[in-house]
Scaffold this motif. Structure first.
Motif, PDB file in Angstrom:
ATOM      1  N   TYR A  41      72.942  26.424  72.812  1.00 34.60           N
ATOM      2  CA  TYR A  41      74.332  26.173  73.176  1.00 34.60           C
ATOM      3  C   TYR A  41      75.132  25.567  72.030  1.00 34.60           C
ATOM      4  N   ASN A  42      74.520  24.701  71.247  1.00 36.90           N
ATOM      5  CA  ASN A  42      75.231  24.140  70.100  1.00 36.90           C
ATOM      6  C   ASN A  42      75.600  25.232  69.099  1.00 36.90           C
ATOM      7  N   ALA A  43      74.650  26.118  68.834  1.00 35.47           N
ATOM      8  CA  ALA A  43      74.915  27.219  67.909  1.00 35.47           C
ATOM      9  C   ALA A  43      75.937  28.186  68.500  1.00 35.47           C
ATOM     10  N   LEU A  44      75.851  28.422  69.806  1.00 33.65           N
ATOM     11  CA  LEU A  44      76.800  29.318  70.482  1.00 33.65           C
ATOM     12  C   LEU A  44      78.223  28.790  70.341  1.00 33.65           C
ATOM     13  N   LEU A  45      78.421  27.504  70.657  1.00 35.45           N
ATOM     14  CA  LEU A  45      79.759  26.932  70.586  1.00 35.45           C
ATOM     15  C   LEU A  45      80.293  26.904  69.156  1.00 35.45           C
ATOM     16  N   SER A  46      79.386  26.736  68.196  1.00 33.76           N
ATOM     17  CA  SER A  46      79.825  26.681  66.800  1.00 33.76           C
ATOM     18  C   SER A  46      80.338  28.033  66.307  1.00 33.76           C
ATOM     19  N   THR A  47      79.963  29.128  66.984  1.00 37.49           N
ATOM     20  CA  THR A  47      80.432  30.456  66.574  1.00 37.49           C
ATOM     21  C   THR A  47      81.777  30.821  67.196  1.00 37.49           C
ATOM     22  N   TYR A  48      82.225  30.056  68.176  1.00 35.85           N
ATOM     23  CA  TYR A  48      83.466  30.423  68.869  1.00 35.85           C
ATOM     24  C   TYR A  48      84.653  30.519  67.914  1.00 35.85           C
ATOM     25  N   ILE A  49      84.709  29.607  66.944  1.00 36.27           N
ATOM     26  CA  ILE A  49      85.869  29.567  66.066  1.00 36.27           C
ATOM     27  C   ILE A  49      86.012  30.855  65.259  1.00 36.27           C
ATOM     28  N   ASN A  50      84.895  31.560  65.034  1.00 34.80           N
ATOM     29  CA  ASN A  50      84.935  32.825  64.288  1.00 34.80           C
ATOM     30  C   ASN A  50      84.820  34.044  65.198  1.00 34.80           C
ATOM     31  N   THR A  51      84.930  33.837  66.514  1.00 37.14           N
ATOM     32  CA  THR A  51      84.799  34.945  67.462  1.00 37.14           C
ATOM     33  C   THR A  51      86.123  35.661  67.676  1.00 37.14           C
ATOM     34  N   GLY A  52      87.233  34.958  67.517  1.00 36.53           N
ATOM     35  CA  GLY A  52      88.548  35.566  67.675  1.00 36.53           C
ATOM     36  C   GLY A  52      89.121  35.384  69.063  1.00 36.53           C
ATOM     37  N   PHE A  53      90.382  35.781  69.213  1.00 36.35           N
ATOM     38  CA  PHE A  53      91.121  35.671  70.465  1.00 36.35           C
ATOM     39  C   PHE A  53      91.047  34.242  71.014  1.00 36.35           C
ATOM     40  N   GLN A  54      90.918  34.082  72.326  1.00 32.51           N
ATOM     41  CA  GLN A  54      90.923  32.746  72.930  1.00 32.51           C
ATOM     42  C   GLN A  54      89.730  31.908  72.488  1.00 32.51           C
ATOM     43  N   ALA A  55      88.628  32.561  72.151  1.00 32.57           N
ATOM     44  CA  ALA A  55      87.435  31.812  71.747  1.00 32.57           C
ATOM     45  C   ALA A  55      87.709  30.963  70.505  1.00 32.57           C
ATOM     46  N   THR A  56      88.568  31.466  69.600  1.00 38.84           N
ATOM     47  CA  THR A  56      88.886  30.696  68.397  1.00 38.84           C
ATOM     48  C   THR A  56      89.622  29.402  68.755  1.00 38.84           C
ATOM     49  N   SER A  57      90.555  29.477  69.693  1.00 35.23           N
ATOM     50  CA  SER A  57      91.250  28.266  70.147  1.00 35.23           C
ATOM     51  C   SER A  57      90.261  27.298  70.775  1.00 35.23           C
ATOM     52  N   PHE A  58      89.337  27.837  71.563  1.00 33.29           N
ATOM     53  CA  PHE A  58      88.312  26.989  72.170  1.00 33.29           C
ATOM     54  C   PHE A  58      87.453  26.347  71.079  1.00 33.29           C
ATOM     55  N   GLY A  59      87.087  27.131  70.084  1.00 36.69           N
ATOM     56  CA  GLY A  59      86.278  26.609  68.980  1.00 36.69           C
ATOM     57  C   GLY A  59      86.980  25.509  68.216  1.00 36.69           C
ATOM     58  N   ARG A  60      88.297  25.651  68.024  1.00 37.61           N
ATOM     59  CA  ARG A  60      89.056  24.595  67.355  1.00 37.61           C
ATOM     60  C   ARG A  60      89.069  23.325  68.201  1.00 37.61           C
ATOM     61  N   ALA A  61      89.162  23.498  69.519  1.00 34.45           N
ATOM     62  CA  ALA A  61      89.115  22.336  70.416  1.00 34.45           C
ATOM     63  C   ALA A  61      87.767  21.638  70.320  1.00 34.45           C
ATOM     64  N   VAL A  62      86.687  22.413  70.234  1.00 31.13           N
ATOM     65  CA  VAL A  62      85.347  21.837  70.077  1.00 31.13           C
ATOM     66  C   VAL A  62      85.282  21.010  68.793  1.00 31.13           C
ATOM     67  N   ASP A  63      85.857  21.543  67.712  1.00 30.77           N
ATOM     68  CA  ASP A  63      85.858  20.817  66.431  1.00 30.77           C
ATOM     69  C   ASP A  63      86.616  19.498  66.551  1.00 30.77           C
ATOM     70  N   ILE A  64      87.753  19.536  67.237  1.00 31.87           N
ATOM     71  CA  ILE A  64      88.556  18.321  67.398  1.00 31.87           C
ATOM     72  C   ILE A  64      87.785  17.272  68.197  1.00 31.87           C
ATOM     73  N   VAL A  65      87.144  17.708  69.288  1.00 32.32           N
ATOM     74  CA  VAL A  65      86.359  16.778  70.111  1.00 32.32           C
ATOM     75  C   VAL A  65      85.220  16.172  69.297  1.00 32.32           C
ATOM     76  N   ASN A  66      84.531  17.003  68.536  1.00 36.06           N
ATOM     77  CA  ASN A  66      83.421  16.491  67.718  1.00 36.06           C
ATOM     78  C   ASN A  66      83.902  15.493  66.668  1.00 36.06           C
ATOM     79  N   LYS A  67      85.082  15.749  66.100  1.00 42.15           N
ATOM     80  CA  LYS A  67      85.632  14.819  65.113  1.00 42.15           C
ATOM     81  C   LYS A  67      86.008  13.496  65.777  1.00 42.15           C
ATOM     82  N   MET A  68      86.580  13.572  66.991  1.00 38.46           N
ATOM     83  CA  MET A  68      86.928  12.344  67.706  1.00 38.46           C
ATOM     84  C   MET A  68      85.692  11.519  67.995  1.00 38.46           C
TER      85      MET A  68
END
Length: 240
Positions: free
Chosen positions: A40-67
């Protein structure tokens, strides 16, 4: 056109434009390869490069991890910092204060369990909710919400004592149980206000109700247990 095989100039100008080179840091689109198993960690890390809505989700994951990872020690010491703020161990202990805001539909749905997990494990510092996001949590401790359908007719449901929230169904009895539970508590709180001068803010009311519900499925039970403040300025904009 010099021949039937020639491309019109206007078409060539519009379609056959030579591509410019992409930036060196351009990210190719590539999704998760399940041949590598379910990670699941690897899956979520690929979202940002998946495109469409998944990229927005991936950016949100990055923001949460940074917080979650941020510490005051990540920042340079400012000339205006006091002595305590300059202490390295203290700076390592200062984390990002995370506010989680949501509306009632998320608590009516199964997202409630995700919010409860975050609060139970102190992964957020402050909650901000609409009135429905408060009362729906307590109501679901007293009786379940059911899966329905978006196309169910409201008039027909109403004649059966049922209410539709999107594709969710809430029986009228649930609200009756909520009223039976909360009215004695409010009466006691009013007594404390008159006798002891207690000032009940929305946050204090929710804190008290979280204590009274005493239910491990409740968001606000865990907010009470972990002393996580809840802000709900329009707490009376609903059944409360």
């Amino acid at each position: 056109m010099s021949s039937k095989d020639s491309v019109p100039n206007c078409a060539a100008a519009a379609v056959l434009v030579r591509s410019e080179g992409v930036p060196d840091d351009a990210q190719p689109i590539r999704g998760y390869d399940f041949e590598n198993g379910v990670d699941y960690n690897a899956l979520l890390s690929t979202y940002i490069n998946t495109g469409f809505q998944a990229t927005s989700f991936g950016r949100a994951v990055d923001i949460v991890n940074k917080m979650r990872a941020w510490r005051l020690s990540d920042e340079p010491v400012a000339d205006t910092d006091c002595e305590e703020d300059r202490d390295l161990e203290y700076r390592k202990s200062v984390k990002c204060k995370i506010f989680l805001g949501y509306t009632s539909n998320l608590v009516s749905s199964g997202i409630r369990e995700t919010i409860k997990y975050l609060v139970k494990n102190s992964m957020v510092d402050v909650l901000v909710s609409s009135a429905g996001g408060v009362e729906e949590d307590f109501i679901k401790c007293l009786a379940p919400t059911y899966l329905g359908d978006f196309t169910l007719e409201g008039r027909a449901l109403r004649s059966k004592g049922l209410n539709r929230i999107g594709n969710l169904i809430v029986p009228n009895d649930n609200y009756c149980k909520f009223e039976d539970w909360i009215v004695p508590i409010l009466d006691q709180m009013l007594k404390e206000q008159k006798d002891d001068g207690t000032v009940w803010t929305p946050s204090k009311v929710i804190h008290r109700l979280g204590k009274e519900i005493n239910h491990p499925d409740s968001i606000y039970y865990w907010a009470y247990k972990n002393n996580i403040p809840v802000y709900c300025p329009a707490i009376t904009d609903g059944s409360l």
